[in-house]
Motif scaffolding. Structure first.
Motif, PDB file in Angstrom:
ATOM      1  N   VAL A   4       0.998  -0.857   0.014  1.00  0.00           N
ATOM      2  CA  VAL A   4       0.181   0.187  -0.245  1.00  0.00           C
ATOM      3  C   VAL A   4       0.826   0.967  -0.054  1.00  0.00           C
ATOM      4  CG1 VAL A   4      -1.893   1.202   1.400  1.00  0.00           C
ATOM      5  CG2 VAL A   4      -1.671  -1.280   1.395  1.00  0.00           C
ATOM      6  N   TYR A   5       0.793   2.177  -0.801  1.00  0.00           N
ATOM      7  CA  TYR A   5       1.439   3.234  -0.865  1.00  0.00           C
ATOM      8  C   TYR A   5       0.468   4.762  -0.511  1.00  0.00           C
ATOM      9  CZ  TYR A   5       4.708   0.629  -3.592  1.00  0.00           C
ATOM     10  OH  TYR A   5       5.593  -0.357  -3.996  1.00  0.00           O
ATOM     11  N   PHE A   6       0.642   6.021  -0.429  1.00  0.00           N
ATOM     12  CA  PHE A   6       0.273   6.961  -0.312  1.00  0.00           C
ATOM     13  C   PHE A   6       0.283   8.199  -1.239  1.00  0.00           C
ATOM     14  CE2 PHE A   6      -0.361   4.338   3.610  1.00  0.00           C
ATOM     15  CZ  PHE A   6      -1.257   3.764   3.579  1.00  0.00           C
ATOM     16  N   THR A   7      -0.756   9.108  -1.644  1.00  0.00           N
ATOM     17  CA  THR A   7       0.014  10.082  -2.146  1.00  0.00           C
ATOM     18  C   THR A   7       0.064  10.966  -0.832  1.00  0.00           C
ATOM     19  OG1 THR A   7      -2.321  10.525  -2.917  1.00  0.00           O
ATOM     20  CG2 THR A   7      -1.003   9.272  -4.517  1.00  0.00           C
ATOM     21  N   GLU A   8      -0.134  12.292  -1.515  1.00  0.00           N
ATOM     22  CA  GLU A   8       0.682  14.152  -0.614  1.00  0.00           C
ATOM     23  C   GLU A   8      -1.113  14.272  -1.011  1.00  0.00           C
ATOM     24  OE1 GLU A   8       3.141  16.737  -1.858  1.00  0.00           O
ATOM     25  OE2 GLU A   8       4.536  15.981  -1.250  1.00  0.00           O
ATOM     26  N   ASP A   9      -1.826  13.814  -2.161  1.00  0.00           N
ATOM     27  CA  ASP A   9      -3.686  14.497  -1.929  1.00  0.00           C
ATOM     28  C   ASP A   9      -4.305  13.544  -1.114  1.00  0.00           C
ATOM     29  OD1 ASP A   9      -2.877  16.505  -3.861  1.00  0.00           O
ATOM     30  OD2 ASP A   9      -2.093  14.813  -5.370  1.00  0.00           O
ATOM     31  N   HIS A  10      -4.274  12.497  -0.572  1.00  0.00           N
ATOM     32  CA  HIS A  10      -4.672  11.829   0.947  1.00  0.00           C
ATOM     33  C   HIS A  10      -5.475  10.721  -0.456  1.00  0.00           C
ATOM     34  CE1 HIS A  10      -3.526  15.026   3.408  1.00  0.00           C
ATOM     35  NE2 HIS A  10      -3.833  15.561   2.740  1.00  0.00           N
ATOM     36  N   GLU A  11      -5.163  10.458  -1.793  1.00  0.00           N
ATOM     37  CA  GLU A  11      -4.991   8.567  -1.759  1.00  0.00           C
ATOM     38  C   GLU A  11      -4.641   7.526  -1.762  1.00  0.00           C
ATOM     39  OE1 GLU A  11      -6.351  12.135  -4.270  1.00  0.00           O
ATOM     40  OE2 GLU A  11      -4.361  11.472  -4.744  1.00  0.00           O
ATOM     41  N   LEU A 102      -1.865  -0.932 -14.445  1.00  0.00           N
ATOM     42  CA  LEU A 102      -0.876  -0.594 -13.883  1.00  0.00           C
ATOM     43  C   LEU A 102      -0.371  -0.417 -15.453  1.00  0.00           C
ATOM     44  CD1 LEU A 102       0.677  -0.280 -10.601  1.00  0.00           C
ATOM     45  CD2 LEU A 102      -0.890   0.858 -11.214  1.00  0.00           C
ATOM     46  N   ASP A 103      -0.521   0.940 -16.175  1.00  0.00           N
ATOM     47  CA  ASP A 103       1.146   1.071 -17.264  1.00  0.00           C
ATOM     48  C   ASP A 103       2.370   1.115 -16.461  1.00  0.00           C
ATOM     49  OD1 ASP A 103      -1.085   1.430 -18.458  1.00  0.00           O
ATOM     50  OD2 ASP A 103      -1.688   2.967 -18.877  1.00  0.00           O
ATOM     51  N   ASP A 104       2.752   1.207 -15.662  1.00  0.00           N
ATOM     52  CA  ASP A 104       4.019   1.849 -15.338  1.00  0.00           C
ATOM     53  C   ASP A 104       4.165   1.512 -13.800  1.00  0.00           C
ATOM     54  OD1 ASP A 104       6.471   2.546 -15.285  1.00  0.00           O
ATOM     55  OD2 ASP A 104       6.227   4.764 -16.039  1.00  0.00           O
ATOM     56  N   THR A 105       4.931   0.536 -13.399  1.00  0.00           N
ATOM     57  CA  THR A 105       5.203   0.104 -11.661  1.00  0.00           C
ATOM     58  C   THR A 105       6.151   1.159 -11.489  1.00  0.00           C
ATOM     59  OG1 THR A 105       6.919  -1.433 -12.197  1.00  0.00           O
ATOM     60  CG2 THR A 105       3.960  -2.089 -12.058  1.00  0.00           C
ATOM     61  N   THR A 106       7.389   2.601 -12.148  1.00  0.00           N
ATOM     62  CA  THR A 106       7.940   2.670 -11.759  1.00  0.00           C
ATOM     63  C   THR A 106       7.872   4.231 -11.462  1.00  0.00           C
ATOM     64  OG1 THR A 106       8.719   3.814 -13.652  1.00  0.00           O
ATOM     65  CG2 THR A 106       9.497   1.751 -13.522  1.00  0.00           C
ATOM     66  N   GLN A 107       6.010   4.113 -11.823  1.00  0.00           N
ATOM     67  CA  GLN A 107       5.448   5.702 -10.611  1.00  0.00           C
ATOM     68  C   GLN A 107       5.278   5.408 -10.055  1.00  0.00           C
ATOM     69  OE1 GLN A 107       2.030   5.773 -13.148  1.00  0.00           O
ATOM     70  NE2 GLN A 107       3.163   7.522 -14.498  1.00  0.00           N
ATOM     71  N   LEU A 108       5.031   3.911  -8.976  1.00  0.00           N
ATOM     72  CA  LEU A 108       5.164   4.143  -7.695  1.00  0.00           C
ATOM     73  C   LEU A 108       6.075   4.107  -6.828  1.00  0.00           C
ATOM     74  CD1 LEU A 108       3.467   0.578  -8.260  1.00  0.00           C
ATOM     75  CD2 LEU A 108       1.890   2.301  -7.296  1.00  0.00           C
ATOM     76  N   GLU A 109       7.263   5.385  -7.348  1.00  0.00           N
ATOM     77  CA  GLU A 109       8.738   4.911  -7.022  1.00  0.00           C
ATOM     78  C   GLU A 109       8.458   5.990  -6.264  1.00  0.00           C
ATOM     79  OE1 GLU A 109      11.206   4.387  -9.254  1.00  0.00           O
ATOM     80  OE2 GLU A 109      11.036   2.425  -9.576  1.00  0.00           O
ATOM     81  N   GLY A 110       7.907   7.105  -6.142  1.00  0.00           N
ATOM     82  CA  GLY A 110       7.074   8.767  -5.531  1.00  0.00           C
ATOM     83  C   GLY A 110       6.751   9.252  -5.102  1.00  0.00           C
ATOM     84  N   LEU A 111       5.590   7.922  -3.993  1.00  0.00           N
ATOM     85  CA  LEU A 111       4.506   7.541  -3.248  1.00  0.00           C
ATOM     86  C   LEU A 111       4.790   7.205  -2.156  1.00  0.00           C
ATOM     87  CD1 LEU A 111       1.779   5.682  -5.843  1.00  0.00           C
ATOM     88  CD2 LEU A 111       2.259   8.476  -5.151  1.00  0.00           C
ATOM     89  N   MET A 112       4.745   7.680  -0.860  1.00  0.00           N
ATOM     90  CA  MET A 112       4.692   7.208   0.201  1.00  0.00           C
ATOM     91  C   MET A 112       4.716   5.919   0.944  1.00  0.00           C
ATOM     92  SD  MET A 112       3.943  10.980   2.070  1.00  0.00           S
ATOM     93  CE  MET A 112       2.536  11.321   1.245  1.00  0.00           C
ATOM     94  N   ASP A 113       5.345   5.353   1.923  1.00  0.00           N
ATOM     95  CA  ASP A 113       4.568   4.372   2.541  1.00  0.00           C
ATOM     96  C   ASP A 113       3.588   4.522   3.621  1.00  0.00           C
ATOM     97  OD1 ASP A 113       6.361   5.268   4.745  1.00  0.00           O
ATOM     98  OD2 ASP A 113       7.430   3.261   3.849  1.00  0.00           O
ATOM     99  N   GLU A 114       3.357   4.626   4.409  1.00  0.00           N
ATOM    100  CA  GLU A 114       2.623   4.250   5.423  1.00  0.00           C
ATOM    101  C   GLU A 114       2.816   5.857   6.805  1.00  0.00           C
ATOM    102  OE1 GLU A 114      -1.614   3.374   8.342  1.00  0.00           O
ATOM    103  OE2 GLU A 114      -0.109   0.835   7.976  1.00  0.00           O
ATOM    104  N   LYS A 118       1.342   8.541   7.599  1.00  0.00           N
ATOM    105  CA  LYS A 118       1.133   9.410   9.029  1.00  0.00           C
ATOM    106  C   LYS A 118       2.011  10.436   9.152  1.00  0.00           C
ATOM    107  CE  LYS A 118      -1.347   4.489  10.673  1.00  0.00           C
ATOM    108  NZ  LYS A 118      -0.902   3.828  11.748  1.00  0.00           N
ATOM    109  N   ALA A 119       2.965  10.816   8.447  1.00  0.00           N
ATOM    110  CA  ALA A 119       4.428  11.518   9.932  1.00  0.00           C
ATOM    111  C   ALA A 119       3.735  13.159   8.822  1.00  0.00           C
ATOM    112  CB  ALA A 119       5.567  11.647   9.301  1.00  0.00           C
ATOM    113  N   MET A 120       3.249  13.009   7.726  1.00  0.00           N
ATOM    114  CA  MET A 120       2.513  14.468   7.173  1.00  0.00           C
ATOM    115  C   MET A 120       1.414  14.729   7.343  1.00  0.00           C
ATOM    116  SD  MET A 120       1.620  14.627   3.100  1.00  0.00           S
ATOM    117  CE  MET A 120      -0.425  14.107   3.437  1.00  0.00           C
ATOM    118  N   VAL A 121       0.474  13.996   7.760  1.00  0.00           N
ATOM    119  CA  VAL A 121      -0.597  13.944   8.467  1.00  0.00           C
ATOM    120  C   VAL A 121      -0.952  13.984  10.234  1.00  0.00           C
ATOM    121  CG1 VAL A 121      -2.036  13.457   6.532  1.00  0.00           C
ATOM    122  CG2 VAL A 121      -1.536  11.928   8.421  1.00  0.00           C
ATOM    123  N   GLY A 122       0.617  14.379  10.460  1.00  0.00           N
ATOM    124  CA  GLY A 122       0.334  14.698  11.860  1.00  0.00           C
ATOM    125  C   GLY A 122      -0.024  13.873  12.983  1.00  0.00           C
TER     126      GLY A 122
END
Length: 122
Positions: A4-11, A102-114, A118-122
């Motif tokens: 599971v990955y997370f985005t800065e836009d809360h997805e 998915l078209d390109d799994t390398t796009q996952l590299e810029g996403l966050m782990d849990e 959690k650190a981002m949303v504080g």
């Protein structure tokens, strides 16, 4: 096993090979309040990373959900049409939004782990 990955836009995106499930995070649904309507993309449509792909409307506001990666929609959670509150009840389980190939799994590299999310949303 899915990762599971997370985005800065809360997805969140749960990935197993080239298949993924996308939804909004528990934090996002808490910020939105009671969700009353969801507009999902058609199965077979192509999404590009960063595109506004889904609209989620709550009693407070309408909010775009962005595609976290490029991919083709293989399923949409039709249960949300009659019961959009599933997102409030279970954002990261029954309240999923779409499934993607998915078209390109390398796009996952810029996403966050849990932990990073959690650190981002504080």
């Amino acid at each position: 096993m899915a990762t599971v990955y997370f985005t800065e836009d809360h997805e969140w995106i749960s990935v197993d090979g080239n298949d993924a499930v996308v939804g909004i995070t528990d934090h996002a649904q808490e910020q939105l309040g009671d969700i009353v309507f969801v507009e999902l993309p058609e199965v077979g449509s192509k999404l590009s990373k960063g595109d506004a792909a889904i609209v989620v409307e709550s009693v407070k506001a309408a909010s775009d959900v962005y595609a976290p990666v490029d991919g083709e929609v293989t399923a949409a959670n039709d249960a949300l049409e009659g019961e959009p509150g599933l997102i409030n009840d279970s954002a990261q389980a029954d309240g999923w939004l779409v499934k993607l190939r998915l078209d390109d799994t390398t796009q996952l590299e810029g996403l966050m782990d849990e932990a990073a999310y959690k650190a981002m949303v504080g």
